[in-house]
Design a protein around this motif. Structure first.
Motif, mmCIF file in Angstrom:
data_model
loop_
_atom_site.group_PDB
_atom_site.id
_atom_site.type_symbol
_atom_site.label_atom_id
_atom_site.label_comp_id
_atom_site.label_asym_id
_atom_site.label_seq_id
_atom_site.Cartn_x
_atom_site.Cartn_y
_atom_site.Cartn_z
ATOM 1 N N UNK A 1 -8.728 11.187 14.835
ATOM 2 C CA UNK A 1 -8.616 10.604 13.499
ATOM 3 C C UNK A 1 -8.564 9.079 13.587
ATOM 4 N N UNK B 1 -9.261 2.865 0.348
ATOM 5 C CA UNK B 1 -8.203 3.632 -0.308
ATOM 6 C C UNK B 1 -8.592 5.093 -0.450
ATOM 7 N N UNK B 2 -9.810 5.304 -0.940
ATOM 8 C CA UNK B 2 -10.229 6.690 -1.143
ATOM 9 C C UNK B 2 -10.243 7.437 0.183
ATOM 10 N N UNK C 1 -6.213 12.386 4.749
ATOM 11 C CA UNK C 1 -5.032 13.184 5.087
ATOM 12 C C UNK C 1 -5.078 14.582 4.482
ATOM 13 N N UNK D 1 -5.168 13.944 16.027
ATOM 14 C CA UNK D 1 -4.692 12.641 15.555
ATOM 15 C C UNK D 1 -5.404 11.497 16.284
ATOM 16 N N UNK E 1 -12.713 -2.149 -0.541
ATOM 17 C CA UNK E 1 -11.296 -1.835 -0.712
ATOM 18 C C UNK E 1 -11.122 -0.439 -1.310
ATOM 19 N N UNK E 2 -11.935 -0.157 -2.323
ATOM 20 C CA UNK E 2 -11.832 1.166 -2.944
ATOM 21 C C UNK E 2 -12.174 2.256 -1.946
ATOM 22 N N UNK F 1 -8.338 6.874 2.798
ATOM 23 C CA UNK F 1 -6.991 7.194 3.270
ATOM 24 C C UNK F 1 -6.251 8.144 2.339
ATOM 25 N N UNK F 2 -6.776 8.346 1.128
ATOM 26 C CA UNK F 2 -6.182 9.383 0.286
ATOM 27 C C UNK F 2 -6.815 10.728 0.614
ATOM 28 N N UNK G 1 -7.294 16.641 6.560
ATOM 29 C CA UNK G 1 -6.644 16.961 7.832
ATOM 30 C C UNK G 1 -5.537 17.998 7.662
ATOM 31 N N UNK G 2 -4.784 17.873 6.564
ATOM 32 C CA UNK G 2 -3.716 18.843 6.311
ATOM 33 C C UNK G 2 -4.317 20.238 6.187
#
Lengths: 326, 396
Positions: free
Chosen positions: A278, A302-303, A309, A275, A298-299, A305-306, A312-313
């Motif tokens: 990250x 967003x991309x 994760x 973390x 901006x895009x 931060x989508x 990382x998961x």
């Protein structure tokens, strides 16, 4: 689960006669433990008593007199330590089982009242003069000694925090703080040194096998303090050309801790360094994108931060499986 | 109704039971292994730290996905109604359903996060749908709102057997009872405590009955939560402070002083002070540790309630006496139970205070006591003194 199930297992031959009789016996006189309640009572009792006494002393400082209060605090300290020394088990490099549940709490009470005693002496009579380094150094030594001699993890943690205070006091002289011109990089360097020292102590604990169960505490504090101060250093010196070195520090340290954590199979440390890395990686991305304006950036945010994760998961699930298999 | 594979849930229970026996020394390692192999569990179940990490990451990912989606749709005006939240909530619910079915997540963080996000979105949608048109017309939308959210939370409780969700369902049930009975008018307001008490008692006995049935064993933990919540509500419904507060609120009285006009004052005082003792006595008789714990916590609440209205002694004196009393009680219990009596012991039988618990306790000690001892030596000298504590708080 009911007893029938274990009966079946016993009939199938999975469970030996001896174990089955133990299970039956356990079921027949199933005990209810009030262990947790007794411990909570002790903890709360000590907390209430010390706080209440503190308030009384504070309110009546004029009438009681300092010597009487000091004598009383000393009495508590001495009687607690008297009890603890009497019931203490001999020192061992491994974990020592505590004699009884009250032991730990009396030790804690004794230690805390000792600290209050020293603090009181310094506050009222300025025994250590303006030598604040010494005023915190002596309690720290005492804390570490008690932690190792009596094998008390809570006191070790108090000692570690006190070590930090001592280092902070020694590095930032009183004058700098009073004149409000103290240099933030000094603080950051101090904390970085503190964190690295703790990590080193943790490594040493594991290497020399002296109280190996203490390693967790050193590593826990060391990891958070050093990684937070590295990140703080990066943001504080954001515009300096060497700012990226701090981030590099985060990645290098994370990698080292990660390798050790894999060996120890400690998922807590793995997830912590992941973390922190990250955060470091994300701030690097922000740095790169600050020059780009408009919807494009901006895009990308967003991309990122989508997608990140999800990556990382998947990484965490993979590592978790790897650790469980290892 | 439950989404998880029931065989695996059964096997999980067997494995946990066997491990408990192994820790207690009743099963050898060689016996534990074949049991685990014969009763496999196929769930993906990470440890607590991994669960927390996965929870946080899922929250970040989902919220950014939904904001991105909303941003793209913002020009069409579609997101300005409760329908958009309903839509997102349903997407989340479906994603949760599909993921749990295909990936077998069980207490994995990912499913927890998705469930809570779905529940949150659906709650917002409900509140928005029923609340918006009712401005100026009083609080009439409270009842339908809490009813719909109750249905939603009940669905999630049944489907995912989540303990916290079951607590929320329980609280919402009491909210529904409260708002329904409020409709009755002044008679309703006057009898409110008794209705809540009756419902709480019924709920407790119902949960106790259900918990014994083998059919309900997947919901055992949820039912325990229902028991706890109903016992606490049963107490609070008759607690003098709560009664006074609610009395003022329902009759629109604004006052800082002690409540006025409470009928049956002695009854509520008796309820406040005696019910916790009753719980403890009943717990000791029934060997029910949960009842004892709730009784102890509520006893502390009773003392605080009493001190709110009657200042018999100063705070510090009360603290000293209370502290000494607690220490004496702890000492007496330890002495009394040196050898187990009446099936009670003070020894940690299941060895649950394993290494992890000890570590957590140690960190807790440093966090709660660290400042009190540091204060006298370094007051005002070092501003960043709470950094060590900050490290603890920031731990993941």
């Amino acid at each position: 689960m009911d007893q029938e199930f274990f009966k079946k297992l016993h009939a199938e031959g999975t469970i030996s006669d001896e174990s089955y009789s133990k299970i039956e016996q356990r079921h027949a006189n199933a005990l209810v433990s009030v262990h947790f309640e007794v411990r909570t009572f002790l903890y709360l009792g000590i907390l209430l008593l010390t706080t209440g006494l503190g308030i009384v002393v504070y309110k009546n400082i004029d009438t009681i007199g300092h010597q009487a209060i000091l004598a009383f605090i000393a009495l508590i300290t001495i009687s607690c330590f008297f009890y603890c020394y009497k019931h203490k088990k001999p020192f061992s490099r491994d974990k020592v089982q505590t004699p009884n549940s009250a032991f730990n709490y009396l030790l804690l009470l004794g230690t805390l009242s000792f600290l209050i005693f020293v603090g009181y002496l310094q506050y009222e009579y300025t025994v250590f003069g303006s030598n604040y380094g010494l005023a915190t150094f002596i309690p720290m030594l005492a804390l570490f000694y008690i932690a190792y001699d009596f094998d008390h993890m809570g006191i070790l943690n108090l000692g570690i925090t006190n070590l930090g205070i001592w280092m902070g006091v020694s590095v930032t002289p009183k004058q700098l703080l009073l004149s409000n011109t103290f240099n933030s990089t000094t603080i950051i360097y101090t904390y970085l040194g503190f964190g690295l020292l703790l990590l080193f102590l943790g490594w040493l604990t594991g290497k020399l096998q002296i109280k190996p169960h203490f390693k967790f505490s050193y590593q826990h504090y060391g990891l958070h303090v050093s990684l937070i101060s590295l990140l703080a250093g990066y943001f504080f010196l954001y515009d300096s050309p060497f700012a990226l070195l701090w981030l590099a520090g985060v990645f290098v340290l994370s990698f080292l801790i990660y390798r050790d954590a894999i060996k120890q199979r400690s998922f807590y440390f793995i997830i912590s360094v992941i973390l922190y890395s990250y955060v470091a990686l994300s701030s690097l991305l922000f740095r790169g994108l600050t020059n780009i304006n408009g919807d494009g950036a901006l895009s990308i945010y967003f991309l990122y931060f989508i997608a990140s994760p999800i990556v990382l998961i998947l990484l965490l699930i993979y590592l978790n499986k790897k650790i469980k298999k290892a | 109704m439950i989404i998880y594979n029931k065989t695996w849930l059964n096997n999980l229970q067997i494995q946990q039971e066997a491990e408990q026996l192994h820790n207690a020394g009743c099963l050898t390692h060689d016996e534990l292994k074949p049991i685990k192999e014969a009763y496999p569990v196929g769930f993906y179940m990470p440890g607590p730290f991994a669960r927390t990490g996965l929870f946080l990451l899922t929250c970040v990912g989902t919220s950014f996905s939904f904001s991105f989606l909303s941003l793209m749709m913002s020009s069409s005006g579609i997101i300005d109604s409760f329908g958009w939240f309903l839509f997102l909530g349903l997407i989340c619910t479906i994603a949760l359903e599909v993921l749990v079915k295909s990936k077998h997540y069980y207490r994995a963080g990912i499913n927890d996060a998705l469930m809570w996000i779905a529940f949150g979105l659906l709650t917002v949608a409900t509140g928005w749908m029923l609340g918006v048109d009712n401005y100026g017309t009083g609080h009439t939308h409270y009842l339908p709102t809490s009813m719909i959210i109750l249905v939603i939370s009940f669905y999630f409780t049944l489907r995912y057997a989540n303990t916290i969700m079951s607590i929320i369902s329980c609280l919402l049930l009491f909210a529904v009872v409260f708002f329904t009975w409020q409709q009755v008018g002044s008679f309703g307001n006057a009898t409110m405590p008794f209705i809540i008490m009756i419902v709480a008692a019924l709920l407790y006995f119902q949960a106790t009955k259900l918990i014994k049935k083998a059919k309900q064993r997947y919901y055992e933990e949820c039912l325990i939560m229902v028991q706890i919540v109903s016992l606490v509500i049963l107490y609070l419904a008759g607690n003098y402070f709560v009664i006074g507060y609610l009395n003022n609120m329902l009759n629109n009285v604004v006052t800082d002083g002690p409540p006025t006009g409470i009928k049956l004052g002695p009854f509520f005082w008796a309820w406040t002070m005696l019910l916790p003792l009753l719980y403890i006595i009943r717990g000791v008789m029934k060997k029910n540790i949960m009842l004892i714990r709730i009784g102890l916590v509520l006893f502390a609440v009773a003392i605080f309630t009493f001190r709110t209205y009657y200042h018999v002694m100063s705070t510090e004196l009360a603290m000293i006496i209370g502290g000494i009393a607690l220490l004496v009680i702890a000492y007496t219990i330890t002495r009394y139970l040196k050898t187990p009596k009446h099936r009670f012991t003070h020894i940690d039988i299941d060895n649950t205070a394993g290494s992890d618990n000890l570590k957590l306790e140690a960190l807790f000690t440093a966090a709660t006591l660290g400042h009190s001892k540091a204060a006298p030596t370094q007051t005002d000298r070092f501003g960043g003194g709470n950094f060590g504590g900050g490290g603890t708080g920031g731990g993941f």
